[in-house]
Scaffold this active site. Structure first.
Site, PDB file in Angstrom:
ATOM      1  N   THR A  21     -28.650 -23.427  80.428  1.00  0.00           N
ATOM      2  CA  THR A  21     -28.471 -23.881  81.805  1.00  0.00           C
ATOM      3  C   THR A  21     -28.442 -22.671  82.728  1.00  0.00           C
ATOM      4  OG1 THR A  21     -27.161 -25.370  83.210  1.00  0.00           O
ATOM      5  CG2 THR A  21     -25.921 -23.940  81.731  1.00  0.00           C
ATOM      6  N   ASN A  22     -28.003 -22.839  83.970  1.00  0.00           N
ATOM      7  CA  ASN A  22     -27.910 -21.708  84.899  1.00  0.00           C
ATOM      8  C   ASN A  22     -26.672 -21.897  85.785  1.00  0.00           C
ATOM      9  OD1 ASN A  22     -28.700 -23.237  87.380  1.00  0.00           O
ATOM     10  ND2 ASN A  22     -30.531 -23.557  86.139  1.00  0.00           N
ATOM     11  N   ARG A  23     -26.458 -20.965  86.714  1.00  0.00           N
ATOM     12  CA  ARG A  23     -25.189 -20.929  87.462  1.00  0.00           C
ATOM     13  C   ARG A  23     -25.179 -21.796  88.713  1.00  0.00           C
ATOM     14  NH1 ARG A  23     -24.823 -14.973  88.518  1.00  0.00           N
ATOM     15  NH2 ARG A  23     -23.420 -15.717  90.129  1.00  0.00           N
ATOM     16  N   SER A  24     -26.181 -22.630  88.906  1.00  0.00           N
ATOM     17  CA  SER A  24     -26.199 -23.471  90.105  1.00  0.00           C
ATOM     18  C   SER A  24     -24.968 -24.379  90.153  1.00  0.00           C
ATOM     19  CB  SER A  24     -27.462 -24.328  90.108  1.00  0.00           C
ATOM     20  OG  SER A  24     -27.349 -25.341  91.071  1.00  0.00           O
ATOM     21  N   ALA A  88     -31.817 -26.312  90.759  1.00  0.00           N
ATOM     22  CA  ALA A  88     -32.234 -25.131  89.982  1.00  0.00           C
ATOM     23  C   ALA A  88     -32.664 -25.649  88.611  1.00  0.00           C
ATOM     24  CB  ALA A  88     -31.088 -24.145  89.871  1.00  0.00           C
TER      25      ALA A  88
END
Ligand code: CTP
Length: 214
Positions: A21-24, A88
Site C-alpha cells: 500500500t502507500n501513505r495516502s 493514490a
C-alpha cells in the site's frame, strides 16, 4: 451536478495477512467530496481503506484493491458530470496472491509485480467519459512539465500537481500546496494551506471549467 471522486490508497494483497500500500490518508479526496456536497452537488465517493469517518450526504463506495476501484469507477462514472481522481492507486500488485501465509525460508525473497489498471487513463478511452476530468500528479521534479504531459496523455481538463519532495505537505498530512495545470497551458499556484481550504478553492475552480467539445 454529479461528482465522482476517488480517494485514499489501495491495498494489493500478497497473502492473507500482508499487502502492498502507500501513505495516502484519503484526506484530500474526502475534503473535496465534502466541499462538493456543501456546494449542493450530488457526490459518489469511491474510497480505498482510510481511517476517516464516512461523510454524511454522500454515496460512499468502499474498495480495497486497484481492480475493485477500477470496477467501481466503471460502474458509476456514466452518472457523473465531473470526475476527480484523488486516489493514490497502487501502480503494481503482486502477480500471485498466496492462499496461505508466506513462511520465511531463504535469506532473500523476490516478489514479482504486475501493472494495475490505469483508472484515470481509462476514463476517456475505455469508459467513454465525456465530462470534466481532473487528475492528480504527485511529482518530485519538473512538476509542471510532468503534469502537463499527464494531462494530454489522459485527456484531462485539469491536473492538480503536488511536489511530494517537500516535507509537511501532500501525502499523509493535513496541508497541501499545489500547482494547477489547465488544458489551455495555463498554470496557477495555490500556496500551502489546509486540505479543507484547498478543497473549497478547488471545487470552485473545477465547477467553473468550461466544458470542451469531445
Ligand atoms: N491513477 C489511477 N489509476 C492508477 C494510477 C493512478 O486512476 N492505476 C490516477 C490517480 O488517482 C491520479 C493520477 O492517476 O489522479 C496519478 O497518476 P500517476 O500514477 O502519477 O500517473 P502516471 O501517469 O502513471 O505517472 P507516473 O509515471 O509518475 O507513475
Amino acid at each position: 451536478m454529479h461528482f465522482l471522486i476517488t480517494a485514499g490508497p489501495t491495498r494489493e494483497p500478497l497473502d492473507p495477512v500482508r499487502y502492498l500500500t502507500n501513505r495516502s490518508s484519503g484526506r484530500m479526496g474526502y475534503a473535496l467530496a465534502e466541499m462538493a456536497r456543501d456546494a449542493g452537488h450530488e457526490v459518489t465517493l469511491i474510497s480505498g481503506p482510510v481511517f476517516l469517518p464516512a461523510p454524511t450526504g454522500i454515496k460512499l463506495v468502499k474498495v480495497e484493491t486497484a481492480r475493485e476501484m477500477f470496477e467501481a469507477v466503471q460502474q458509476h462514472i456514466s452518472h457523473a458530470d465531473i470526475a476527480i481522481f484523488a486516489a493514490a492507486v497502487a501502480d503494481y500488485r503482486p502477480v500471485i496472491k498466496s492462499e496461505q501465509k508466506i513462511k520465511k525460508s531463504a535469506a532473500t525473497l523476490t516478489l514479482e509485480l504486475e501493472r494495475t489498471e490505469d483508472i484515470l487513463g481509462s476514463a476517456r478511452s475505455l469508459f467513454g467519459f465525456k465530462g470534466c476530468l481532473v487528475g492528480f500528479a504527485a511529482e518530485t521534479e519538473k512538476i509542471v512539465e510532468h503534469a502537463q504531459d499527464k494531462l494530454v496523455r489522459k485527456g484531462c481538463d485539469l491536473v492538480i500537481a503536488n511536489d511530494v519532495s517537500q516535507p509537511g505537505i501532500g501525502f499523509d498530512s493535513a496541508e497541501n500546496a499545489v500547482t494547477l495545470c489547465f488544458s489551455d497551458g495555463r498554470t496557477q499556484i495555490l500556496q500551502q494551506q489546509s486540505k479543507t481550504l484547498l478543497a473549497s478553492e478547488l471545487i470552485t475552480q473545477i465547477t467553473r471549467l468550461e466544458p470542451r467539445d469531445r
